[in-house]
Design a protein around this motif. Structure first.
Motif, PDB file in Angstrom:
ATOM      1  N   ARG A  81       0.813  -1.218   0.000  1.00  0.00           N
ATOM      2  CA  ARG A  81       0.000   0.000   0.000  1.00  0.00           C
ATOM      3  C   ARG A  81       0.846   1.267   0.000  1.00  0.00           C
ATOM      4  N   ARG A  82       2.101   1.147   0.422  1.00  0.00           N
ATOM      5  CA  ARG A  82       2.962   2.332   0.528  1.00  0.00           C
ATOM      6  C   ARG A  82       3.909   2.482  -0.644  1.00  0.00           C
ATOM      7  N   THR A  83       3.773   1.628  -1.653  1.00  0.00           N
ATOM      8  CA  THR A  83       4.732   1.710  -2.768  1.00  0.00           C
ATOM      9  C   THR A  83       4.800   3.098  -3.420  1.00  0.00           C
ATOM     10  N   PRO A  84       3.677   3.833  -3.611  1.00  0.00           N
ATOM     11  CA  PRO A  84       3.824   5.145  -4.251  1.00  0.00           C
ATOM     12  C   PRO A  84       4.601   6.134  -3.381  1.00  0.00           C
ATOM     13  N   GLU A  85       4.256   6.162  -2.074  1.00  0.00           N
ATOM     14  CA  GLU A  85       4.918   7.143  -1.208  1.00  0.00           C
ATOM     15  C   GLU A  85       6.385   6.830  -1.001  1.00  0.00           C
ATOM     16  N   LEU A  86       6.716   5.559  -1.123  1.00  0.00           N
ATOM     17  CA  LEU A  86       8.093   5.157  -0.830  1.00  0.00           C
ATOM     18  C   LEU A  86       8.822   4.767  -2.111  1.00  0.00           C
ATOM     19  N   SER A  87       8.516   5.451  -3.215  1.00  0.00           N
ATOM     20  CA  SER A  87       9.074   4.959  -4.480  1.00  0.00           C
ATOM     21  C   SER A  87      10.608   4.885  -4.512  1.00  0.00           C
ATOM     22  N   PRO A  88      11.371   5.855  -3.927  1.00  0.00           N
ATOM     23  CA  PRO A  88      12.834   5.674  -3.952  1.00  0.00           C
ATOM     24  C   PRO A  88      13.248   4.393  -3.221  1.00  0.00           C
ATOM     25  N   GLN A  89      12.591   4.172  -2.065  1.00  0.00           N
ATOM     26  CA  GLN A  89      12.925   2.975  -1.285  1.00  0.00           C
ATOM     27  C   GLN A  89      12.522   1.712  -2.043  1.00  0.00           C
ATOM     28  N   MET A  90      11.406   1.808  -2.783  1.00  0.00           N
ATOM     29  CA  MET A  90      10.935   0.646  -3.530  1.00  0.00           C
ATOM     30  C   MET A  90      11.876   0.335  -4.693  1.00  0.00           C
ATOM     31  N   SER A  91      12.466   1.395  -5.274  1.00  0.00           N
ATOM     32  CA  SER A  91      13.409   1.077  -6.369  1.00  0.00           C
ATOM     33  C   SER A  91      14.649   0.393  -5.816  1.00  0.00           C
ATOM     34  N   GLU A  92      15.013   0.754  -4.574  1.00  0.00           N
ATOM     35  CA  GLU A  92      16.142   0.038  -3.956  1.00  0.00           C
ATOM     36  C   GLU A  92      15.797  -1.428  -3.755  1.00  0.00           C
ATOM     37  N   LEU A  93      14.556  -1.662  -3.390  1.00  0.00           N
ATOM     38  CA  LEU A  93      14.104  -3.044  -3.219  1.00  0.00           C
ATOM     39  C   LEU A  93      14.128  -3.762  -4.572  1.00  0.00           C
ATOM     40  N   ALA A  94      13.622  -3.060  -5.598  1.00  0.00           N
ATOM     41  CA  ALA A  94      13.547  -3.663  -6.927  1.00  0.00           C
ATOM     42  C   ALA A  94      14.927  -3.989  -7.493  1.00  0.00           C
ATOM     43  N   SER A  95      15.900  -3.135  -7.140  1.00  0.00           N
ATOM     44  CA  SER A  95      17.244  -3.406  -7.650  1.00  0.00           C
ATOM     45  C   SER A  95      17.992  -4.406  -6.778  1.00  0.00           C
ATOM     46  N   GLY A  96      17.381  -4.753  -5.656  1.00  0.00           N
ATOM     47  CA  GLY A  96      18.022  -5.716  -4.779  1.00  0.00           C
ATOM     48  C   GLY A  96      18.969  -5.076  -3.780  1.00  0.00           C
ATOM     49  N   ALA A  98      18.037  -3.098  -1.288  1.00  0.00           N
ATOM     50  CA  ALA A  98      17.426  -3.106   0.051  1.00  0.00           C
ATOM     51  C   ALA A  98      16.600  -4.379   0.187  1.00  0.00           C
ATOM     52  N   THR A  99      16.506  -4.862   1.425  1.00  0.00           N
ATOM     53  CA  THR A  99      15.729  -6.094   1.643  1.00  0.00           C
ATOM     54  C   THR A  99      14.257  -5.757   1.841  1.00  0.00           C
ATOM     55  N   PHE A 100      13.438  -6.784   1.778  1.00  0.00           N
ATOM     56  CA  PHE A 100      12.010  -6.576   2.015  1.00  0.00           C
ATOM     57  C   PHE A 100      11.759  -6.129   3.446  1.00  0.00           C
ATOM     58  N   ASP A 101      12.521  -6.691   4.395  1.00  0.00           N
ATOM     59  CA  ASP A 101      12.340  -6.305   5.801  1.00  0.00           C
ATOM     60  C   ASP A 101      12.571  -4.815   5.989  1.00  0.00           C
ATOM     61  N   ARG A 102      13.579  -4.281   5.290  1.00  0.00           N
ATOM     62  CA  ARG A 102      13.849  -2.849   5.373  1.00  0.00           C
ATOM     63  C   ARG A 102      12.690  -2.067   4.756  1.00  0.00           C
ATOM     64  N   ALA A 103      12.234  -2.519   3.598  1.00  0.00           N
ATOM     65  CA  ALA A 103      11.118  -1.830   2.941  1.00  0.00           C
ATOM     66  C   ALA A 103       9.877  -1.832   3.836  1.00  0.00           C
ATOM     67  N   HIS A 104       9.643  -2.946   4.507  1.00  0.00           N
ATOM     68  CA  HIS A 104       8.483  -3.035   5.393  1.00  0.00           C
ATOM     69  C   HIS A 104       8.637  -2.117   6.604  1.00  0.00           C
ATOM     70  N   ALA A 105       9.843  -2.111   7.195  1.00  0.00           N
ATOM     71  CA  ALA A 105      10.088  -1.240   8.347  1.00  0.00           C
ATOM     72  C   ALA A 105       9.897   0.220   7.947  1.00  0.00           C
ATOM     73  N   LEU A 106      10.314   0.572   6.735  1.00  0.00           N
ATOM     74  CA  LEU A 106      10.141   1.944   6.249  1.00  0.00           C
ATOM     75  C   LEU A 106       8.661   2.255   6.034  1.00  0.00           C
ATOM     76  N   ALA A 107       7.922   1.265   5.536  1.00  0.00           N
ATOM     77  CA  ALA A 107       6.478   1.455   5.361  1.00  0.00           C
ATOM     78  C   ALA A 107       5.817   1.710   6.714  1.00  0.00           C
ATOM     79  N   GLU A 108       6.265   0.969   7.737  1.00  0.00           N
ATOM     80  CA  GLU A 108       5.735   1.172   9.094  1.00  0.00           C
ATOM     81  C   GLU A 108       6.073   2.566   9.596  1.00  0.00           C
ATOM     82  N   LEU A 109       7.313   2.985   9.322  1.00  0.00           N
ATOM     83  CA  LEU A 109       7.744   4.326   9.731  1.00  0.00           C
ATOM     84  C   LEU A 109       6.878   5.380   9.048  1.00  0.00           C
TER      85      LEU A 109
END
Ligand SMILES: [Zn+2]
Ligand SMILES: [Zn+2]
Length: 369
Positions: A81-96, A98-109
């Motif tokens: 649900r947070r992919t649009p707001e966190l697009s820079p972080q999501m591109s890090e996830l997409a490129s490998g 950043a881990t999913f756990d980091r992306a999730h923690a950022l979504a929580e933040l």
């Protein structure tokens, strides 16, 4: 054709690999997982955007569909649900990167109210650090507070056999604080010997209710609220009151409680179990004649249990219960505070030790009178 696990993973080929190479391979696999997760999040977001409200892509459904834990499903949905707001972080996830756990923690933040400053601060933190950051910025929104206020309630209900009652409450935080502080302070005034902290809190709640009902604080003359009971003399007598007596428009009560009410209470109608004769009649009939009651209270000058100095709701107790032939004679009466009378004697199935001195009474298990 079924492949052996060794063949799929090429485990034999790894035997000769160094530790460093193995660690590198594990990291590479994690990057691949992150990339796949990023793709999965995009798909999930699309899915939740399209789904019918009734179907939903709620956590339970996703957990079932993917055969993953509720926790994993929740983390996936929250992050998706947070992919649009966190697009820079999501591109890090997409490129490998950043881990999913980091992306999730950022979504929580983000959901906790963290924005640019916090997200930048999160960059140098490990996953646990991001979680702590999220907890610190979690905002209390007005609508959260209003919702809590809307949902306030006190529910109370009786057990099926009506011998116990339950209370469940939800209050706003400040109101909860008021109530628990009052309960704790009130419980602190109750002699410690009468029970555990939680039991004394329960007694405190009852005491507060009693005081409100009678409108008198620490007034020895009030003696307790009026209880109206109706007794079927035939049934009650035949079963030694175990058939239950009904408090008018209230719960059924058993023999112990009946004893307590008969001992010191204001009753409307009460029928003697043996003779079928009324023990007390009238809108405010008190079981112990008022004159006798005053004499006993004056004679004893407080609770007669040894070392008790409570003066809370001093009541007159029948040492030998009325139901066992005890009389209103002065020798059969003694003054007890409400705690000792109701909580330690009647409700706990105890009695006054007949051999204890009149001003230093002891409590013992009730004998078979
Ligand atoms: Zn009593
Ligand atoms: Zn006492």
């Amino acid at each position: 054709m079924v492949l052996r696990m060794e063949e799929v993973l090429n485990i034999d080929g790894l035997r000769l690999t160094s530790r460093e190479d193995l660690v590198a391979a594990v990291k590479k696999a994690e990057r691949a997982i992150s990339q796949l997760r990023a793709r999965q999040l995009v798909l999930l977001r699309e899915l939740s955007r399209r789904s019918w409200p009734s179907e939903g892509t709620d956590t339970a459904r996703l957990a079932r569909d993917l055969d993953v834990s509720h926790r994993t499903a929740d983390a996936l949905l929250e992050t998706a649900r947070r992919t649009p707001e966190l697009s820079p972080q999501m591109s890090e996830l997409a490129s490998g990167d950043a881990t999913f756990d980091r992306a999730h923690a950022l979504a929580e933040l983000f959901m906790a109210g963290g924005r640019e400053i916090e997200l930048a601060e999160a960059k140098d933190k490990d996953i646990a650090g991001i979680r702590r950051l999220a907890a610190r910025c979690r905002r209390i929104r007005r609508r959260d507070e209003r919702q809590a206020h809307q949902e306030r309630h006190v529910r109370s209900w009786l057990s099926l056999d009506e011998t116990a009652g339950f209370v469940n409450a939800q209050l706003g935080a400040v109101e909860w604080h008021t109530v628990t502080t009052a309960l704790d302070r009130r419980a602190d005034e109750i002699p410690r010997s009468t029970g555990s902290r939680e039991q004394r809190r329960a007694d405190a709640l009852v005491a507060i209710a009693h005081d409100w009902l009678s409108g008198h604080l620490n007034d020895a003359s009030s003696g307790g609220a009026l209880v109206s009971v109706t007794v079927d003399a035939t049934t009650a007598g035949a079963t030694d009151a175990e058939a239950g007596v009904r408090v008018t428009a209230g719960p059924r009560i058993g023999p112990d409680t009946l004893d307590a009410i008969v001992c010191e209470g204001a009753v409307e109608v009460l029928i003697d179990r043996d003779s079928g004769m009324p023990l007390a009649v009238g809108p405010t009939g008190r079981v112990v004649p008022p004159k006798v009651r005053r004499t006993v209270l004056t004679r004893d000058q407080g609770c007669t249990i040894g070392h008790c100095n409570s003066r809370y709701r001093l009541e007159v107790h029948h040492i030998v219960p009325r139901s066992r032939g005890g009389t209103h004679d002065l020798e059969n009466l003694t003054t007890l505070c409400w705690y000792h009378h109701h909580i330690e004697v009647h409700r706990a199935g105890n009695a006054i030790d007949l051999t204890s001195p009149p001003d230093q009474r002891r409590i013992v298990p009730a004998p078979d009178w």
